[in-house]
Design an enzyme around this catalytic site. Sequence first.
Site, PDB file in Angstrom:
ATOM      1  N   ARG A  58       0.818  -1.219   0.000  1.00  0.00           N
ATOM      2  CA  ARG A  58       0.000   0.000   0.000  1.00  0.00           C
ATOM      3  C   ARG A  58       0.847   1.263   0.000  1.00  0.00           C
ATOM      4  O   ARG A  58       0.401   2.322  -0.457  1.00  0.00           O
ATOM      5  CB  ARG A  58      -0.952  -0.025   1.207  1.00  0.00           C
ATOM      6  CG  ARG A  58      -2.225   0.724   0.942  1.00  0.00           C
ATOM      7  CD  ARG A  58      -3.201   0.819   2.101  1.00  0.00           C
ATOM      8  NE  ARG A  58      -3.325  -0.314   2.957  1.00  0.00           N
ATOM      9  CZ  ARG A  58      -2.839  -0.354   4.208  1.00  0.00           C
ATOM     10  NH1 ARG A  58      -2.154   0.677   4.695  1.00  0.00           N
ATOM     11  NH2 ARG A  58      -3.016  -1.402   4.962  1.00  0.00           N
ATOM     12  N   TYR A 112     -15.755  21.448 -11.404  1.00  0.00           N
ATOM     13  CA  TYR A 112     -16.100  20.107 -11.905  1.00  0.00           C
ATOM     14  C   TYR A 112     -17.243  19.530 -11.057  1.00  0.00           C
ATOM     15  O   TYR A 112     -17.162  19.554  -9.812  1.00  0.00           O
ATOM     16  CB  TYR A 112     -14.836  19.260 -11.774  1.00  0.00           C
ATOM     17  CG  TYR A 112     -14.902  17.837 -12.247  1.00  0.00           C
ATOM     18  CD1 TYR A 112     -15.192  17.536 -13.573  1.00  0.00           C
ATOM     19  CD2 TYR A 112     -14.626  16.786 -11.375  1.00  0.00           C
ATOM     20  CE1 TYR A 112     -15.210  16.215 -14.010  1.00  0.00           C
ATOM     21  CE2 TYR A 112     -14.641  15.473 -11.807  1.00  0.00           C
ATOM     22  CZ  TYR A 112     -14.942  15.193 -13.123  1.00  0.00           C
ATOM     23  OH  TYR A 112     -14.959  13.895 -13.543  1.00  0.00           O
ATOM     24  N   ASP A 184      -7.457  22.744  -8.875  1.00  0.00           N
ATOM     25  CA  ASP A 184      -7.590  21.654  -9.838  1.00  0.00           C
ATOM     26  C   ASP A 184      -6.927  22.129 -11.136  1.00  0.00           C
ATOM     27  O   ASP A 184      -7.446  22.993 -11.837  1.00  0.00           O
ATOM     28  CB  ASP A 184      -9.067  21.324 -10.051  1.00  0.00           C
ATOM     29  CG  ASP A 184      -9.275  20.100 -10.934  1.00  0.00           C
ATOM     30  OD1 ASP A 184      -8.395  19.820 -11.791  1.00  0.00           O
ATOM     31  OD2 ASP A 184     -10.308  19.426 -10.782  1.00  0.00           O
ATOM     32  N   LYS A 209      -6.392  12.257 -17.505  1.00  0.00           N
ATOM     33  CA  LYS A 209      -6.513  13.059 -18.714  1.00  0.00           C
ATOM     34  C   LYS A 209      -5.174  13.114 -19.450  1.00  0.00           C
ATOM     35  O   LYS A 209      -4.792  12.168 -20.095  1.00  0.00           O
ATOM     36  CB  LYS A 209      -7.050  14.453 -18.361  1.00  0.00           C
ATOM     37  CG  LYS A 209      -8.297  14.426 -17.455  1.00  0.00           C
ATOM     38  CD  LYS A 209      -9.529  13.875 -18.150  1.00  0.00           C
ATOM     39  CE  LYS A 209     -10.715  13.570 -17.246  1.00  0.00           C
ATOM     40  NZ  LYS A 209     -11.147  14.612 -16.328  1.00  0.00           N
TER      41      LYS A 209
HETATM   42  C1  LIG Z   1     -11.935  14.430 -15.162  1.00  0.00           C
HETATM   43  C2  LIG Z   1     -11.710  15.493 -14.173  1.00  0.00           C
HETATM   44  C3  LIG Z   1     -11.529  15.182 -12.824  1.00  0.00           C
HETATM   45  C4  LIG Z   1     -11.687  13.785 -12.273  1.00  0.00           C
HETATM   46  O1  LIG Z   1     -10.778  12.869 -12.755  1.00  0.00           O
HETATM   47  P1  LIG Z   1     -11.109  11.301 -12.711  1.00  0.00           P
HETATM   48  O2  LIG Z   1      -9.782  10.672 -12.892  1.00  0.00           O
HETATM   49  O3  LIG Z   1     -12.057  11.066 -13.843  1.00  0.00           O
HETATM   50  O4  LIG Z   1     -11.734  10.990 -11.385  1.00  0.00           O
HETATM   51  C5  LIG Z   1     -11.256  16.213 -11.951  1.00  0.00           C
HETATM   52  N1  LIG Z   1     -11.174  17.489 -12.370  1.00  0.00           N
HETATM   53  C6  LIG Z   1     -11.360  17.830 -13.654  1.00  0.00           C
HETATM   54  C7  LIG Z   1     -11.238  19.253 -14.047  1.00  0.00           C
HETATM   55  C8  LIG Z   1     -11.634  16.846 -14.600  1.00  0.00           C
HETATM   56  O5  LIG Z   1     -11.845  17.203 -15.868  1.00  0.00           O
END
Ligand SMILES: *Cc1c(COP(=O)(O)O)cnc(C)c1O
Length: 394
Positions: A58, A112, A184, A209
């Site tokens: 972990r 988001y 973010d 992403k």
């Molecule tokens: C997709 C996304 C997330 C979440 O990511 P996941 O890996 O899908 O949980 C968070 N913030 C933004 C701006 C996103 O586009």
Amino acid sequence: MSGERPDTRLVEGGRRPEWTQGVVNPPVWRASTILFDSCAALADACRHNADGGLFYGRRGTPTQWALADALTGLEPGAEGTMLFPSGVAAIAVALLSVLKPGDELLMVDSVYEPTRAFCRQVLAPMGISTRFYDPLLGGDIAALLGPQTRAVFLESPGSLTFEVQDIPAIVAAARAAGAVTLLDNTWATPLFLPALALGVDLSILACTKYVVGHSDAMLGAVTAAPGHYAALRQTAQRFGQHVGPDDAALGLRGLRTMGVRLRQHQASGLAVARWLAARPEVARVLHPALPDCPGHALWQRDFTGASGLFSVVLAGGDAAARAALIDGLRHFGIGFSWGGYESLALPVDPAALRSATRWQAEGPVMRLHIGLESVEDLIKDLEAGLARFRAARG
Ligand SMILES: *Cc1c(COP(=O)(O)O)cnc(C)c1O
């Protein structure tokens, strides 16, 4: 590493000789149990709980450490990075590492949607209240910062609507009031926005992403400024957060080419956005590098580039006319998670998500991710789509 330019750090990050053993790519270490030589060695490992020592699956292996180390290297001044099984997990644990019952959180209204849901459905029942604020509020956010305000969450540009925030002004106001800032940074990545250099305390990435970049793994990360890493690490460990070594290896593979991919997403995205902006069927293109986008001047000041995701406000028409456009596209898939090599089109309704501000559009809205296909093919596809939209709109 220190002093190297970002592309060099992308290539060299995390490849410490003790982790790679001479192999170019850090190998995939699959592990749960780690074996100790003796009771004394076990007791020693328990005492230290240091980064970068094998202890238990972990806590990770050189595969996960290499990715975390490479991400830390992208944010000059960072103390460390924790990995998470998704972007949402990264956001959740980052928030819980700074907030406790009785605290107040200031949350940007263009956030988001799952982040908004986390505030409402997890933080609120814990006694942590959230006040949503206008994304275009800069230093005036000072008026909202009260004695209970422990954290300010930013997302710039905002999800779906792409408002660019005045990050340095908000960070300065938060710091003056003793509040922690979280950003973010998924859209720009540290390549186009070195968030910690702007004073942000916790920089969050949905690595799903652009870091993974190939739409085949879920990953998240939080990179912390000095003074914030220990609480982040402890909270992540208490919640049992762990990333599998195979996913970490996919993240590392994607990271090596993120610079060239982002530059192509930027060039192709801008070409398509400019073409769309000149079309009569389009009311507005919400792309931070175009003057129509709220906060465009702040993007010019603070960012070093734009990625491939933006929104298009169509001129008139309804959801059915938008569906006629999107359903017939040949090169754009319909799906949520952007940042891969492929183009996507998604119908979205940003107005329904607001609580502190009103968001109005001249017609239905479509979010596009511009992938690595030839721009000529994408534009031809969209041209036919706009003809279908015109016909359906009447
Ligand atoms: C997709 C996304 C997330 C979440 O990511 P996941 O890996 O899908 O949980 C968070 N913030 C933004 C701006 C996103 O586009």
